[in-house]
Design a protein around this motif. Structure first.
Motif: not given
Ligand SMILES: *Cc1c(COP(=O)(O)O)cnc(C)c1O
Length: 670
Positions: A500-511
Motif C-alpha cells: 500500500s502506497v499509503f502505508q509504506s510510501a505516504p510521501d509519494s502520494w501526499a507530496i
C-alpha cells in the motif's frame, strides 16, 4: 527546471574529497540514450541496468548490482562485506516472513552516523575550529524502538543526542538517552508539565535544552525554574529571513509556524535578564525546512544565524551552542543537482560551509566559537531500510499484431489499418496524430449508435497497434518530439504490486516525493516493459507513476516481463525517514513485517523480527473486536443452515476461512 550542477558550485578538489558521494560518471549523459545505443550493439550488461536505474547515483556506497544481476547491499559502506539482497529475501521468506517486507540494516545506520560525525570532525580540523560538534537525531523521523536503541548505542562515541518535537517524543527521548554529555534538544509546543519534566531531568544527569519557540513559553520557564529551584539550559529558535526553497520552503521566513522573530528574541533576552536568568540562555536554533537541495540556501541561513549568534553573545547571553536544525538532503535521484529530489552538495561540503561561516562570524567579533549541533534526520535514517514487495500481475495494453482490414469493414477501420501499415521513421509523428483522430471518431460514432461494439473493439485494437509501432520508432530516436511524450504513459503496463502506497510510501502520494524503485534481480537482462505501479488499495491515488531520472522525472519505470511461476521482487529504497510513522491504514492495510539485519563475519544475523499487523489487529484500531465479528458470522451461518441456504460443509469452510484470515497478515500471500 533550473538545475545547478554541483561542480559549478565547488572547487573540484572540495567535491572529490568525500568518498561517500562521488561524482557519478554518467553525469550529463542521458541514461536512456546511452542504453539505447548499447542495446542495439551488444548484449545487455549489468552496467546498462546500473545506468538505467541510476543506482550508483543514489545507492553508493550501500547498494550495487552483482554479476548475478542481483542487488547487493554493503551495509558498512566501502569497508567491505556485502549481502545479496535477492538471496536474503528468499531466505527470509523461507522463515515465513511474507511480503511486503521492510528490511532494516543497522550497519547502514551506524555508517551514516559515523560519516556525519567524520565530516564535521574533518571540517573542524581543516578550519582549526576551536569548538566541537554534537549532533542529535530528531526522533520524529523514525521513532521505532529498535532503531532508536541502535541509534543511541551507535552514537555513544560521538555523544550523539536526541531531539524531541513533541511531548510524547520527549517521553521516549528522556527514557532512551543514556549517553553522558549527549544533548536532549526539547522542541515543539510546550506546556508547564513538559517544561518541568525537562528541567527535572537535569537531576538525572541529562542535558535537556529547552528551546523557546513561542513567546508564551518564556514565562512558563521562568515560573517553573523558580518553583523547582533549577537553572535550566535554554535556547531560542529564530525565524530566519533566509527562506528555504521547494517543498519545505515555508518552514522559515517571517510567516514560519515556529520560532521567534528578531524583536521577539530581544524581548526574550530582556525578560530573562529581568528574571536574572540570562545565564541560562546558551543556544540558538533554527530550522529552515527539510531536504534543502541547494547549498546556497544552507550558506545563506548559516550566515544570518551566525550573526544573530554573536549579537546574542554580545547582549550578555551565555552563548555556547549553535543548532542548525535539519535540512541536510538526500540524493534520491542521484543527479547531484538542486532538483527537489536531489542535492547539489555532499556531507563534507555541508559540514565545511557551516564550520567556516560560524568561525568567521565569531572571529570577527572575538566571540568564542560555539559547539555546533545539527538535527539531521533524513540524512541519517533514509538509507537504512529497504521495502521489498512483489508484483502480483500486470495489465498491458493489447498490442497483438492486427489482421488486415477487409474490403467490407467500416471505413474507419480501413483507415486505421492503412495508417498502421504505412508507419515509418519519416511519418510516425503524423501517423500518431491520424491514429488518434480515427480512434476518437470511432468512439463518437459508437456513442451515436453508428458503430457496433465489435467494430469499436477492432478500431481500438488497431489504434493500440499503431501506438506500439510508433513508440518502437520513437524510442530509437535521439530526441522524442513533445507531443509523443505522452505515448510512453498511454502505453505503460500496469504492474499490480503487493503493498500500500499509503502505508509504506505516504510521501509519494501526499507530496509527490520520489524514491528510487527497481527490481532486485534479473538485472543482467534487459527490462523490456515500461510500467507504472498500482497498489493493493482500491483508491485510484494508490499508484506510483513518477520515477527518478537524471533530469526531472520519468512517467514509467523499466520493468521485466513476468515469468510464470517465478516471483518478481521490487525494492523501494531510501524510505527510512518519515514513511513508517506517516503511513496510514487506508483500506486497512497494516504495518508491514520488518526485520533487522546485521552483517557478521560469516554472513548476517537477524537481530529482530517485528511482525506486521494481522487483520484482527487492524480491525481493532477501528474498534471492532475480532471475536465479536466471528460470533456474528457464526450466528448468520446458523441461520442460513436453519433455512437450508448453506450446507454444513460450506458453513464450516466459511467460518474456518474467516477465522483464519483474521489472524493473518493484511497483504496478499502468493
Ligand atoms: C523535522 C525537523 C528536523 C529534521 O529535519 P531533516 O531535514 O529530516 O533532517 C530537525 N529539526 C526540526 C526542528 C524539525 O522539525
Amino acid at each position: 527546471m533550473g538545475v545547478e550542477l554541483s561542480q559549478a558550485q565547488f572547487g573540484v578538489e572540495n567535491f572529490l574529497d568525500n568518498s561517500d558521494e562521488q561524482v557519478v560518471e554518467t553525469m550529463g549523459m542521458n541514461s536512456t540514450q546511452s542504453n539505447k545505443a548499447n542495446s542495439r550493439q551488444k548484449k545487455w550488461a549489468i552496467e546498462d541496468s546500473e545506468n538505467q536505474y541510476r543506482i550508483q547515483g543514489w545507492g553508493e556506497p550501500y547498494f550495487s548490482i552483482n554479476a548475478a544481476g542481483h542487488i547487493t547491499v554493503s551495509p558498512k559502506g566501502d569497508r567491505g562485506g556485502s549481502l545479496d539482497l535477492f538471496d536474503l529475501v528468499n531466505a527470509l521468506r523461507q522463515r515465513n516472513l511474507g511480503l511486503p517486507l521492510l528490511i532494516r540494516f543497522s550497519d547502514i545506520l551506524e555508517h551514516r552516523i559515523e560519516r556525519l560525525n567524520a565530516s564535521f570532525a574533518k571540517a573542524i580540523t581543516r578550519y582549526n575550529y576551536a569548538g566541537g560538534y554534537r549532533g542529535v537525531f530528531p526522533v520524529k523521523c523514525n521513532q521505532q524502538r529498535h532503531l532508536l536503541e541502535d541509534l543511541v548505542r551507535f552514537g555513544k562515541p560521538y555523544q550523539f543526542g536526541l531531539e524531541a518535537g513533541s511531548k510524547p517524543e520527549l517521553m521516549i527521548a528522556l527514557a532512551m538517552l543514556d549517553t553522558p554529555g549527549a544533548l536532549l534538544i526539547c522542541n515543539g509546543y510546550k506546556d508547564r508539565e513538559y517544561i518541568e519534566t525537562a528541567m527535572l531531568a537535569q537531576r538525572l544527569g541529562q542535558t535537556p535544552m529547552i528551546v523557546l519557540e513561542q513567546i508564551e513559553e518564556v514565562q512558563l520557564v521562568i515560573d517553573a525554574s523558580r518553583a523547582l529551584g533549577i537553572q535550566p539550559f535554554l535556547g531560542v529558535r529564530a525565524k530566519l529571513s533566509s527562506k528555504g526553497i521547494g517543498r519545505w520552503g515555508d518552514s522559515s521566513g517571517d510567516r514560519a509556524k515556529f520560532g521567534l522573530t528578531i524583536p521577539e528574541i530581544i524581548r526574550v533576552v530582556e525578560q530573562l535578564k529581568e528574571a536574572n536568568m540570562l545565564e541560562s540562555l546558551q543556544l540558538l536554533h533554527y530550522h529552515i525546512g527539510s531536504q534543502i537541495s541547494s547549498i546556497s540556501v544552507i550558506k545563506d541561513a548559516i550566515l544570518e544565524a551566525s550573526k544573530i549568534f554573536v549579537e546574542l553573545a554580545q547582549l550578555g547571553a551565555n552563548m555556547k551552542y549553535l543548532d542548525v536544525g535539519g535540512g541536510l538532503g538526500v540524493d534520491y535521484d542521484g543527479s547531484q543537482t538542486n532538483f527537489h529530489a536531489s542535492k547539489n552538495y555532499n556531507l563534507q561540503n555541508y559540514a565545511s560551509d557551516i564550520i567556516a561561516e560560524v568561525k568567521e562570524a565569531c572571529d570577527e567579533r572575538g566571540i568564542p566559537v560555539p559547539t555546533l549541533i545539527s538535527e539531521s534526520g533524513r540524512a541519517i535514517a533514509s538509507h537504512q531500510s529497504v521495502l521489498i514487495f512483489d508484483v502480483l500481475s500486470t495489465s498491458d495494453v493489447p498490442t497483438d499484431p492486427p489482421t488486415p482490414a477487409k474490403e467490407e469493414e467500416h471505413l474507419i477501420i480501413r483507415n486505421l489499418w492503412e495508417t498502421f501499415n504505412n508507419i515509418n521513421v519519416q511519418n510516425y509523428q503524423e501517423a500518431f496524430y491520424d491514429a488518434t483522430q480515427f480512434k476518437e471518431e470511432a468512439l463518437s460514432r459508437f456513442k451515436l449508435g453508428y458503430l457496433r461494439i465489435t467494430e469499436r473493439a477492432r478500431a481500438e485494437q488497431l489504434y493500440w497497434a499503431c501506438c506500439k509501432k510508433i513508440l518502437d520508432i520513437a524510442r530509437e530516436q535521439e530526441y522524442v518530439p513533445d507531443d509523443l511524450e505522452d505515448l510512453e504513459k498511454i502505453m505503460a503496463s500496469i504492474y499490480y504490486v503487493n503493498m500500500s502506497v499509503f502505508q509504506s510510501a505516504p510521501d509519494s502520494w501526499a507530496i509527490d516525493q520520489l524514491f528510487p524503485i527497481m527490481p532486485l534481480h534479473r538485472l543482467d537482462e534487459e527490462a523490456t516493459q515500461r510500467g507504472i505501479l498500482a497498489d493493493l488499495t482500491c483508491d485510484s491515488d494508490g499508484k506510483i507513476d513518477q520515477f527518478i531520472d537524471l533530469r526531472d522525472v520519468k512517467p514509467v519505470l523499466e520493468l521485466h516481463d513476468l515469468k510464470p511461476g517465478e516471483p518478481y521482487y521490487l525494492g523501494l529504497f531510501l524510505g527510512g525517514a518519515y514513511q513508517e510513522i506517516m503511513g496510514n491504514l487506508h483500506n486497512l492495510f497494516g504495518d508491514t513485517n520488518a526485520v533487522h539485519i546485521k552483517l557478521t563475519p560469516k554472513g548476517y544475523q537477524i537481530e529482530h523480527v517485528v511482525k506486521g499487523d494481522t487483520m484482527a489487529e487492524v480491525v481493532s484500531y477501528v474498534q471492532y473486536d475480532a471475536e465479536d465479528l466471528v460470533e456474528s458470522m457464526r450466528q448468520r451461518t446458523e441461520q442460513a443452515l436453519l433455512e437450508k441456504r448453506i450446507t454444513i460443509q460450506e458453513a464450516q469452510r466459511l467460518l474456518q476461512n474467516y477465522e483464519h484470515s483474521l489472524g493473518r497478515y493484511t497483504y496478499l500471500s502468493p
